[in-house]
Motif scaffolding. Structure first.
Motif, PDB file in Angstrom:
ATOM      1  N   SER A  85       0.822  -1.202   0.000  1.00  0.00           N
ATOM      2  CA  SER A  85       0.000   0.000   0.000  1.00  0.00           C
ATOM      3  C   SER A  85       0.861   1.259   0.000  1.00  0.00           C
ATOM      4  O   SER A  85       0.533   2.257  -0.650  1.00  0.00           O
ATOM      5  N   GLY A  86       1.991   1.197   0.730  1.00  0.00           N
ATOM      6  CA  GLY A  86       2.889   2.352   0.756  1.00  0.00           C
ATOM      7  C   GLY A  86       3.463   2.662  -0.611  1.00  0.00           C
ATOM      8  O   GLY A  86       3.577   3.831  -1.001  1.00  0.00           O
ATOM      9  N   ILE A  87       3.841   1.613  -1.365  1.00  0.00           N
ATOM     10  CA  ILE A  87       4.349   1.819  -2.722  1.00  0.00           C
ATOM     11  C   ILE A  87       3.282   2.458  -3.595  1.00  0.00           C
ATOM     12  O   ILE A  87       3.531   3.433  -4.321  1.00  0.00           O
ATOM     13  N   GLN A  90      -1.972  15.187  -2.182  1.00  0.00           N
ATOM     14  CA  GLN A  90      -1.289  15.038  -0.903  1.00  0.00           C
ATOM     15  C   GLN A  90      -2.197  14.338   0.101  1.00  0.00           C
ATOM     16  O   GLN A  90      -2.725  14.933   1.034  1.00  0.00           O
ATOM     17  N   ALA A  91      -2.398  13.049  -0.105  1.00  0.00           N
ATOM     18  CA  ALA A  91      -3.144  12.204   0.817  1.00  0.00           C
ATOM     19  C   ALA A  91      -2.326  10.955   1.081  1.00  0.00           C
ATOM     20  O   ALA A  91      -1.621  10.464   0.201  1.00  0.00           O
ATOM     21  N   HIS A  92      -2.437  10.440   2.288  1.00  0.00           N
ATOM     22  CA  HIS A  92      -1.608   9.301   2.670  1.00  0.00           C
ATOM     23  C   HIS A  92      -2.230   7.959   2.335  1.00  0.00           C
ATOM     24  O   HIS A  92      -1.530   6.959   2.224  1.00  0.00           O
ATOM     25  N   ASP A  93      -3.557   7.912   2.191  1.00  0.00           N
ATOM     26  CA  ASP A  93      -4.257   6.636   2.023  1.00  0.00           C
ATOM     27  C   ASP A  93      -5.296   6.800   0.919  1.00  0.00           C
ATOM     28  O   ASP A  93      -6.447   7.165   1.176  1.00  0.00           O
ATOM     29  N   MET A  94      -4.897   6.514  -0.308  1.00  0.00           N
ATOM     30  CA  MET A  94      -5.763   6.760  -1.462  1.00  0.00           C
ATOM     31  C   MET A  94      -6.940   5.788  -1.539  1.00  0.00           C
ATOM     32  O   MET A  94      -7.997   6.121  -2.066  1.00  0.00           O
ATOM     33  N   ASN A  95      -6.760   4.586  -1.037  1.00  0.00           N
ATOM     34  CA  ASN A  95      -7.737   3.527  -1.254  1.00  0.00           C
ATOM     35  C   ASN A  95      -8.384   3.111   0.061  1.00  0.00           C
ATOM     36  O   ASN A  95      -8.321   1.960   0.473  1.00  0.00           O
ATOM     37  N   TRP A  96      -9.025   4.081   0.732  1.00  0.00           N
ATOM     38  CA  TRP A  96      -9.661   3.796   1.997  1.00  0.00           C
ATOM     39  C   TRP A  96     -11.002   4.512   2.025  1.00  0.00           C
ATOM     40  O   TRP A  96     -11.510   4.919   0.978  1.00  0.00           O
ATOM     41  N   ILE A  97     -11.599   4.674   3.178  1.00  0.00           N
ATOM     42  CA  ILE A  97     -12.928   5.271   3.264  1.00  0.00           C
ATOM     43  C   ILE A  97     -12.899   6.716   2.775  1.00  0.00           C
ATOM     44  O   ILE A  97     -11.883   7.400   2.874  1.00  0.00           O
ATOM     45  N   LYS A  98     -14.059   7.175   2.255  1.00  0.00           N
ATOM     46  CA  LYS A  98     -14.127   8.516   1.676  1.00  0.00           C
ATOM     47  C   LYS A  98     -15.508   9.110   1.903  1.00  0.00           C
ATOM     48  O   LYS A  98     -16.489   8.386   2.096  1.00  0.00           O
ATOM     49  N   ASN A 122       0.608   4.210  -2.725  1.00  0.00           N
ATOM     50  CA  ASN A 122       0.298   5.580  -2.329  1.00  0.00           C
ATOM     51  C   ASN A 122       1.414   6.550  -2.701  1.00  0.00           C
ATOM     52  O   ASN A 122       1.147   7.691  -3.114  1.00  0.00           O
ATOM     53  N   THR A 123       2.673   6.106  -2.582  1.00  0.00           N
ATOM     54  CA  THR A 123       3.796   6.972  -2.945  1.00  0.00           C
ATOM     55  C   THR A 123       3.796   7.270  -4.435  1.00  0.00           C
ATOM     56  O   THR A 123       3.963   8.427  -4.868  1.00  0.00           O
ATOM     57  N   VAL A 124       3.619   6.226  -5.256  1.00  0.00           N
ATOM     58  CA  VAL A 124       3.563   6.414  -6.709  1.00  0.00           C
ATOM     59  C   VAL A 124       2.408   7.333  -7.082  1.00  0.00           C
ATOM     60  O   VAL A 124       2.542   8.236  -7.922  1.00  0.00           O
ATOM     61  N   SER A 125       1.261   7.131  -6.452  1.00  0.00           N
ATOM     62  CA  SER A 125       0.090   7.951  -6.757  1.00  0.00           C
ATOM     63  C   SER A 125       0.314   9.404  -6.392  1.00  0.00           C
ATOM     64  O   SER A 125      -0.073  10.321  -7.133  1.00  0.00           O
ATOM     65  N   ARG A 126       0.931   9.649  -5.232  1.00  0.00           N
ATOM     66  CA  ARG A 126       1.200  11.041  -4.839  1.00  0.00           C
ATOM     67  C   ARG A 126       2.137  11.719  -5.823  1.00  0.00           C
ATOM     68  O   ARG A 126       1.955  12.898  -6.160  1.00  0.00           O
ATOM     69  N   ARG A 127       3.159  10.997  -6.280  1.00  0.00           N
ATOM     70  CA  ARG A 127       4.125  11.596  -7.215  1.00  0.00           C
ATOM     71  C   ARG A 127       3.476  11.885  -8.569  1.00  0.00           C
ATOM     72  O   ARG A 127       3.720  12.931  -9.181  1.00  0.00           O
ATOM     73  N   LEU A 128       2.663  10.948  -9.057  1.00  0.00           N
ATOM     74  CA  LEU A 128       2.086  11.099 -10.388  1.00  0.00           C
ATOM     75  C   LEU A 128       0.945  12.112 -10.419  1.00  0.00           C
ATOM     76  O   LEU A 128       0.829  12.906 -11.346  1.00  0.00           O
ATOM     77  N   PHE A 129       0.083  12.082  -9.391  1.00  0.00           N
ATOM     78  CA  PHE A 129      -1.145  12.874  -9.436  1.00  0.00           C
ATOM     79  C   PHE A 129      -1.090  14.127  -8.569  1.00  0.00           C
ATOM     80  O   PHE A 129      -2.038  14.916  -8.579  1.00  0.00           O
ATOM     81  N   LYS A 130      -0.014  14.290  -7.800  1.00  0.00           N
ATOM     82  CA  LYS A 130       0.147  15.480  -6.957  1.00  0.00           C
ATOM     83  C   LYS A 130      -1.010  15.631  -5.965  1.00  0.00           C
ATOM     84  O   LYS A 130      -1.453  16.748  -5.672  1.00  0.00           O
TER      85      LYS A 130
END
Length: 360
Positions: free
Chosen positions: A154-156, A168-176, A158-166
């Motif tokens: 999950s860390g990988i 700034q969230a730590h947990d992209m695939n959780w409750i919303k 989330n890190t890739v997603s933050r870099r690509l999409f800019k």
């Protein structure tokens, strides 16, 4: 290690009687029969604590369960009149379940929670709604004390997603939690695209917030997701990044590649010409490679033109849909459906009322 985060008990301004927003909690479930009674009880307590009597609903999507999840939920409908049940005849996946739920929810604020109780609805519903009340359009939960063995993968992601999409969230695939206008502007979600709701909303200009939430071990059942989804998720990340970056201007991508190929082919051709004039020698493999590059460049530019035509047609369709929606709204044909707490939807009636409740 478990982190203790206290829930918020005060009632935010967004729930004042003058505004009277409605809340929809969306829960996809597959083979979660043992968790359903506890889930419903916790959701009911959250609604009571927030004073949402008559202004909240729980839309539960039974995604082709084989353990009687839908039957267990239907048996609880009298005790929990806010419950609405949608059934899929077979398992279609989480994204398809969300699509069905998105079409069914009627609230001004929509919350997505899992059925496995790794998120505690009694704690997290108030947290998400209070964060929305601060002015955010989308709020994501950030798991604290997670110990399910998937934190590295999950860390990988989330890190890739933050870099690509800019984003700034730590947990992209959780409750919303979403405001309804975000839901209405989402593009059609393809398979497994539930992971990218934050990225899509951020690309559309919505404000993204984050709130820390507790993570709890699963009480019953087993996880539906394993490490085999890691390569699929990374490929999906690249696809979504491409679509968000170039869907409105595909020529920039295809035309850029085409021009690069043509430029490299031209440079190679000049080199071969000078080589022949100065040394009277030929490099036929390089010559054919340059010719292939030139052809590929022309084809890429042609694809760019075709893609631009497709995008142009899509924009015209969107404009027509917007005009039709405006006309229907002005004519009084579109009315927001209200809740009917006194008449809970059974599994059969919900399936009949909602075309998304059954699958082919």
């Amino acid at each position: 290690m478990q982190y203790a985060i206290e829930g918020v008990s005060r009632t935010p301004e967004i729930f004042s009687q003058t505004l009277s927003p409605t809340v929809s909690v969306l829960v996809p479930a597959r083979n979660e029969a043992e968790n359903i009674p506890i889930l419903l009880a916790k959701v009911a307590k959250a609604f009571d604590a927030l004073g949402l009597d008559g202004r909240a609903e729980l839309v539960l999507i039974d995604d082709g369960s084989t353990d009687g999840t839908g039957d267990v939920a239907a048996s609880q409908a009298i005790a929990y009149p806010f419950l609405r049940l949608i059934r899929h005849r077979r398992n279609l996946g989480l994204t398809a379940a969300l699509r069905s739920g998105f079409r069914a929810v009627t609230g001004d604020l929509i919350i997505f929670l899992p059925a496995d109780l790794e998120s505690d609805p009694e704690e997290d519903i108030p947290k998400l709604l209070h964060k929305l009340a601060e002015g955010y359009d989308v709020v994501a939960g950030w798991r604290q004390g997670r110990a399910d063995g998937k934190t590295f993968a999950s860390g990988i992601y989330n890190t890739v997603s933050r870099r690509l999409f800019k984003v700034q969230a730590h947990d992209m695939n959780w409750i919303k939690a979403f405001r309804r206008e975000v839901l209405l502007t989402l593009p059609p979600l393809r398979s497994d695209w539930h992971r990218f709701l934050l990225m899509i909303a951020a690309q559309q200009g919505y404000r993204i917030g984050e709130v820390a939430t507790n993570w709890y071990p699963r009480r019953a059942g087993r996880s539906k997701y394993g490490f085999s989804r890691i390569p699929i998720s990374l490929l999906d990340v690249l696809v979504v990044k491409f679509l968000l970056a170039f869907s409105q201007a595909p020529m920039r991508f295809f035309g850029g590649l085409g021009l690069a190929a043509l430029s490299l082919s031209g440079i190679t051709a000049v080199y071969l010409l000078l080589l022949y004039l100065l040394t009277q020698t030929q490099q036929r493999p390089i010559f054919w490679a340059a010719g292939g590059l030139a052809l590929a460049g022309l084809l890429l530019i042609l694809v760019g033109f075709i893609a631009e035509l497709i995008v142009s047609q899509a924009e015209q369709i969107k404009e027509m849909e917007w005009r039709l929606d405006t006309f229907m709204a002005e004519s009084g044909y579109r009315q927001k459906p209200g809740f009917s707490p006194g008449q809970p939807s059974s599994s059969a009636s919900a399936a009949a009322a909602d075309p998304a409740s059954t699958s082919p």
